[in-house]
Design a protein around this motif. Structure first.
Motif, PDB file in Angstrom:
ATOM      1  N   ALA A   1       0.929  -1.308   0.027  1.00 17.48           N
ATOM      2  CA  ALA A   1       0.007   0.043   0.028  1.00 17.48           C
ATOM      3  C   ALA A   1       0.874   1.271  -0.016  1.00 17.48           C
TER       4      ALA A   1
ATOM      5  N   TYR B   1       5.546   0.384  -2.857  1.00 16.20           N
ATOM      6  CA  TYR B   1       6.015   0.878  -4.248  1.00 16.20           C
ATOM      7  C   TYR B   1       7.757   1.156  -4.290  1.00 16.20           C
TER       8      TYR B   1
ATOM      9  N   ARG C   1      -0.342 -10.385  -7.585  1.00 14.09           N
ATOM     10  CA  ARG C   1       0.940  -9.848  -7.406  1.00 14.09           C
ATOM     11  C   ARG C   1       1.443 -10.236  -6.060  1.00 14.09           C
TER      12      ARG C   1
ATOM     13  N   ASP D   1      -5.879  -0.394   3.684  1.00 15.08           N
ATOM     14  CA  ASP D   1      -6.493   0.582   3.304  1.00 15.08           C
ATOM     15  C   ASP D   1      -7.709   0.511   4.148  1.00 15.08           C
TER      16      ASP D   1
HETATM   17  N1  UDP Z   1      -0.442  -1.830  -4.104  1.00 22.49           N
HETATM   18  C1  UDP Z   1       0.967  -1.593  -4.067  1.00 22.49           C
HETATM   19  N2  UDP Z   1       1.893  -1.749  -4.900  1.00 22.49           N
HETATM   20  C2  UDP Z   1       1.625  -1.823  -6.200  1.00 22.49           C
HETATM   21  C3  UDP Z   1       0.174  -2.080  -6.502  1.00 22.49           C
HETATM   22  C4  UDP Z   1      -0.664  -2.067  -5.340  1.00 22.49           C
HETATM   23  O1  UDP Z   1       1.464  -1.680  -2.802  1.00 22.49           O
HETATM   24  O2  UDP Z   1       2.488  -1.809  -6.964  1.00 22.49           O
HETATM   25  C5  UDP Z   1      -1.375  -1.605  -3.318  1.00 22.49           C
HETATM   26  C6  UDP Z   1      -2.523  -0.664  -3.228  1.00 22.49           C
HETATM   27  O3  UDP Z   1      -2.113   0.501  -2.802  1.00 22.49           O
HETATM   28  C7  UDP Z   1      -3.538  -1.266  -2.401  1.00 22.49           C
HETATM   29  C8  UDP Z   1      -3.484  -2.665  -2.745  1.00 22.49           C
HETATM   30  O4  UDP Z   1      -2.094  -2.958  -3.089  1.00 22.49           O
HETATM   31  O5  UDP Z   1      -3.424  -0.785  -0.840  1.00 22.49           O
HETATM   32  C9  UDP Z   1      -4.614  -3.252  -3.676  1.00 22.49           C
HETATM   33  O6  UDP Z   1      -5.565  -3.554  -3.161  1.00 22.49           O
HETATM   34  P1  UDP Z   1      -6.954  -4.068  -4.016  1.00 22.49           P
HETATM   35  O7  UDP Z   1      -8.022  -3.667  -3.201  1.00 22.49           O
HETATM   36  O8  UDP Z   1      -6.501  -3.546  -5.542  1.00 22.49           O
HETATM   37  O9  UDP Z   1      -6.454  -5.482  -4.021  1.00 22.49           O
HETATM   38  P2  UDP Z   1      -7.619  -6.773  -4.154  1.00 22.49           P
HETATM   39  O10 UDP Z   1      -7.895  -7.287  -2.568  1.00 22.49           O
HETATM   40  O11 UDP Z   1      -8.654  -6.139  -4.891  1.00 22.49           O
HETATM   41  O12 UDP Z   1      -6.577  -7.607  -4.889  1.00 22.49           O
END
Ligand code: UDP
Length: 238
Positions: free
Chosen positions: A109, A137, A164, A190
């Motif tokens: 995040a 990141y 990922r 989040d």
């Molecule tokens: N995120 C991250 N690095 C990246 C891409 C995404 O830290 O390169 C984080 C983004 O900030 C968010 C989380 O990964 O906090 C993605 O959450 P999402 O709700 O898309 O995940 P899901 O549970 O839907 O797979």
């Protein structure tokens, strides 16, 4: 307890308590474990991508995150009766870590999100030790892995989105022998930071979280179409 299979993807029929009990034993035996949340969207992705399917099926626990998995189990006379959500599993694991004296690490995040999640959770859970954190990141992966290793954390929560985060866990587990529990937690930082609101209790109780999220964010409809598609496929499959 035996796992159930939906379109070739495994699901554990365990409750939160059963997972924690099993994990306690595995930690005592020095084993590493991974927790992955399974929902209809991931099962559909797994059908197209054998790497994702393997990732899910090779995890220690595949938790039934979402009403879609409960309905599928009902259709097939399975034993998955209640949801085990990624965000609540993380909450239980943090509580468990605090009670057992294990420290934890958060990776993923945005910087302010992960920092705020850390501060809020430390204030909420007595005895919780968050030994370190990193935003999702950062570029220098070697430095990150060293940071996690040196933190001494036994539980690691990775929030990079799916698949990922699960790929990251698979690629880095062996380099982190002292981490015993890995969970991919998607958008949970989040939620814990207060950036994203969870559906009110009413929606959660009746398995209508998807409806609340859809009303808030209508473009989710594309992702949510995975649910009827998934159920139909499960239904027609012998
Ligand atoms: N995120 C991250 N690095 C990246 C891409 C995404 O830290 O390169 C984080 C983004 O900030 C968010 C989380 O990964 O906090 C993605 O959450 P999402 O709700 O898309 O995940 P899901 O549970 O839907 O797979």
């Amino acid at each position: 307890m035996e796992k159930e299979q939906y379109l070739g993807v495994s699901v554990s029929p365990y409750t939160y308590e059963q997972i924690l009990m099993d994990l306690k034993k595995r930690i005592a035996e020095g084993k590493q474990s991974t927790v992955i949340a399974v929902n209809p969207e991931k099962v559909i992705t797994a059908g197209r991508d054998p790497v994702v399917k393997e990732l899910i099926n090779n995890s220690t626990y595949q938790i039934a995150d979402g009403i879609g998995m409960i309905l599928a189990s009902k259709l097939k006379g399975g034993r998955v009766k209640e949801r085990v959500t990624g965000v609540d599993m993380m909450g239980r694991l943090l509580q468990f870590a605090a009670e057992e004296g294990h420290s934890v690490f958060f990776y993923g995040a945005k910087e302010d999100v992960v920092r705020t999640a850390k501060e809020k959770l430390e204030a909420q859970i007595p005895g919780l030790k968050i030994a370190g954190y990193s935003n999702g990141y950062v570029k220098d992966q070697e430095a990150l892995v060293s940071q996690i290793r040196e933190s001494g954390a036994a539980l690691l929560f990775v929030a990079l989105g799916s698949p990922r985060q699960e790929l990251w866990i698979k690629d880095n587990m062996a380099k982190l022998p002292n981490v015993k529990v890995f969970q991919g937690v998607g958008g949970s930082f989040d939620v814990y930071s207060g950036n994203v609101k969870r559906a009110p209790a009413f929606y959660r109780k009746f398995g209508l979280e998807w409806l609340y999220r859809l009303a808030k964010e209508p473009k989710r409809i594309k992702r949510q179409m995975a649910l009827p598609k998934f159920l139909l496929k499960v239904f027609v499959q012998k």
